[in-house]
Design a protein around this motif. Sequence first.
Motif, PDB file in Angstrom:
ATOM      1  N   ARG A   1     -58.307   2.708  24.823  1.00  0.00           N
ATOM      2  CA  ARG A   1     -57.377   3.794  24.927  1.00  0.00           C
ATOM      3  C   ARG A   1     -57.110   3.515  23.085  1.00  0.00           C
ATOM      4  O   ARG A   1     -56.911   4.803  22.693  1.00  0.00           O
ATOM      5  CB  ARG A   1     -56.067   4.450  25.246  1.00  0.00           C
ATOM      6  CG  ARG A   1     -56.409   4.734  26.438  1.00  0.00           C
ATOM      7  CD  ARG A   1     -57.483   5.842  26.982  1.00  0.00           C
ATOM      8  NE  ARG A   1     -56.810   6.691  26.569  1.00  0.00           N
ATOM      9  CZ  ARG A   1     -55.959   8.263  27.554  1.00  0.00           C
ATOM     10  NH1 ARG A   1     -56.251   7.336  28.672  1.00  0.00           N
ATOM     11  NH2 ARG A   1     -55.937   8.645  26.878  1.00  0.00           N
TER      12      ARG A   1
ATOM     13  N   LYS B   1     -48.562  10.342  21.511  1.00  0.00           N
ATOM     14  CA  LYS B   1     -48.480  11.532  21.602  1.00  0.00           C
ATOM     15  C   LYS B   1     -49.760  11.781  20.381  1.00  0.00           C
ATOM     16  O   LYS B   1     -50.536  12.619  20.662  1.00  0.00           O
ATOM     17  CB  LYS B   1     -47.796  12.166  21.294  1.00  0.00           C
ATOM     18  CG  LYS B   1     -47.881  13.732  21.030  1.00  0.00           C
ATOM     19  CD  LYS B   1     -47.014  14.439  20.389  1.00  0.00           C
ATOM     20  CE  LYS B   1     -46.972  15.976  20.613  1.00  0.00           C
ATOM     21  NZ  LYS B   1     -47.999  16.555  19.366  1.00  0.00           N
ATOM     22  N   THR B   2     -49.894  10.973  18.727  1.00  0.00           N
ATOM     23  CA  THR B   2     -50.875  11.553  18.434  1.00  0.00           C
ATOM     24  C   THR B   2     -51.888  10.883  18.528  1.00  0.00           C
ATOM     25  O   THR B   2     -53.085  12.122  18.007  1.00  0.00           O
ATOM     26  CB  THR B   2     -49.931  10.882  17.013  1.00  0.00           C
ATOM     27  OG1 THR B   2     -48.311  11.450  16.686  1.00  0.00           O
ATOM     28  CG2 THR B   2     -51.193  11.281  15.517  1.00  0.00           C
ATOM     29  N   ASN B   3     -51.918   9.852  19.252  1.00  0.00           N
ATOM     30  CA  ASN B   3     -53.124   9.121  19.411  1.00  0.00           C
ATOM     31  C   ASN B   3     -54.101   9.608  20.694  1.00  0.00           C
ATOM     32  O   ASN B   3     -54.436   9.251  21.415  1.00  0.00           O
ATOM     33  CB  ASN B   3     -53.164   7.697  19.828  1.00  0.00           C
ATOM     34  CG  ASN B   3     -52.705   6.646  18.689  1.00  0.00           C
ATOM     35  OD1 ASN B   3     -52.397   7.781  17.758  1.00  0.00           O
ATOM     36  ND2 ASN B   3     -52.438   6.026  18.758  1.00  0.00           N
ATOM     37  N   GLY B   4     -53.374  10.839  21.214  1.00  0.00           N
ATOM     38  CA  GLY B   4     -54.323  11.785  22.736  1.00  0.00           C
ATOM     39  C   GLY B   4     -53.760  11.417  23.929  1.00  0.00           C
ATOM     40  O   GLY B   4     -54.065  12.041  24.532  1.00  0.00           O
TER      41      GLY B   4
END
Length: 507
Positions: free
Chosen positions: A506, A31-34
């Motif tokens: 990603r 989540k923190t990495n988008g």
Amino acid sequence: MYFKAKPIMFQGTSSHVGKSIITAALCRILKTNGLKVAPFKAQNMALNSFVTKDGGEMGRAQVFQAEAAGIEPSVDMNPILLKPTSDMWSQVIIHGRVYGNMNAREYHLFKKEAAKYVMERYKRLAEEYDVIVIEGAGSPAEINLRENDIANMGLAEMVDAPVVLVGDIDRGGVFASLVGTMDLLTPSERHRVRGFIINKFRGDMGLLKPGLDFLENRTKLPVLGVVPYIKDIILPDEDGVSLERSQESGVRSQKKIKIAVIKLPRISNFTDFDPFKIEPDVDVGYAAGSNELEGADIIIIPGSKNTIDDLKYLWERGFAERIIDCAENGKRVIGICGGFQMLGRFVKDPSCTESNLKECKGLELLDIETVLEKEKNTFQVEAKIQSGVRSQELRVKGYEIHMGETSDNCQPFSIITSRNDSPVKIQDGAVSDNGKVWGTYIHGIFDNDEFRTDFLNEIRSKKGLPLQKKISFRDKKDENIKTLADVVRNNIDIKKIYDIAGLAKRC
């Protein structure tokens, strides 16, 4: 079969190796990495459950993982929940609703049909999210349960998920458990395993290295990380087996508030009491014997998946007499859900919904009587607390999970004003004349910071302790998730995890 979402699955060498927290940590990291990420556990056996906004029931571990992912919990994340009612029988919940009661053999034969319920909800998630982080159940090496498996390698095959195997070094024998698990897998199952994570390590990494080298040489697979034993953060436990007394060893301060929660054989939803752990002057312990109630400021009878059998246990083990004596001497006695039912005159089960016993005498601390029914009530609720517990009106939130209806001649604990977002006006719970004994059907009542703070400050005042300011339980949980994610990120090879999940671009 093609799915939009990329899956990655964490399986364990046994239960309680830390699959749930590793899954939660990766959800927060992604989540923190988008990335848009969701947790998934096809089949969860647990007595800690939660009610979603639409009234569906699901395991608490997937709720914690959803919080880590920053999304609303959904029964899609836990399509099958098994709630044990005895050593041989479980209530089977599918898509958040009660399907029926099954013994172990019946459920084993049912799994082939259950697979379609699992895949139906997995497909829904896979269309909405970028990544599905899957948690296995128990161990994939339980060869007696391999046929029609829907929880471990069977599920991994259905969704074509790569697998990371997690082992717990704190309990000892981690290398034997990892190698042994690999040896018991079929060739195609072994091919799915892409590496190992060793969890709960404390000690000298230099001394561990020869073991890591052996494991990699023996299995030809990488150790993706060694996660240290994480202290000083509050993480939810899923099963009663993991309950431990939280008090520190040695002499305890006489100026602390002691809460004793009865450790019932079929205790459920003991995560109700996690909010007390963030209070600086509160000790929470789980009493396995009636002598452990000595010195308690508050005695709590928690929820139960088998209320009558657990009530009988209170009488047989001397708890009942001790609790009654404490109440008569002005101690606070609280019952949540099944514990609330036990505080009354009787609990009756005319249809033998939970037990072979049709009736059991209650503790008679509240003028109430409960009849267990076949239909389960599952609601998210909002309520107003009445003056017997608080001098001013206070609004709280929580959820109901119960199969009983209670009639009473007492002042109610609260008035429920909303169930699943629909306005209602329903009395909940009961309060004794002196206000020291009360019960409620509302799980999560102590998650409400203002209520919890006022409740504890009343006790602090009477004990001559400093009053405390309100602490946000929600914020503390999120801080703990962030800390967990940071620890895991710093101790595993995240790039390899991304590669395994097919997310290299990603990273």
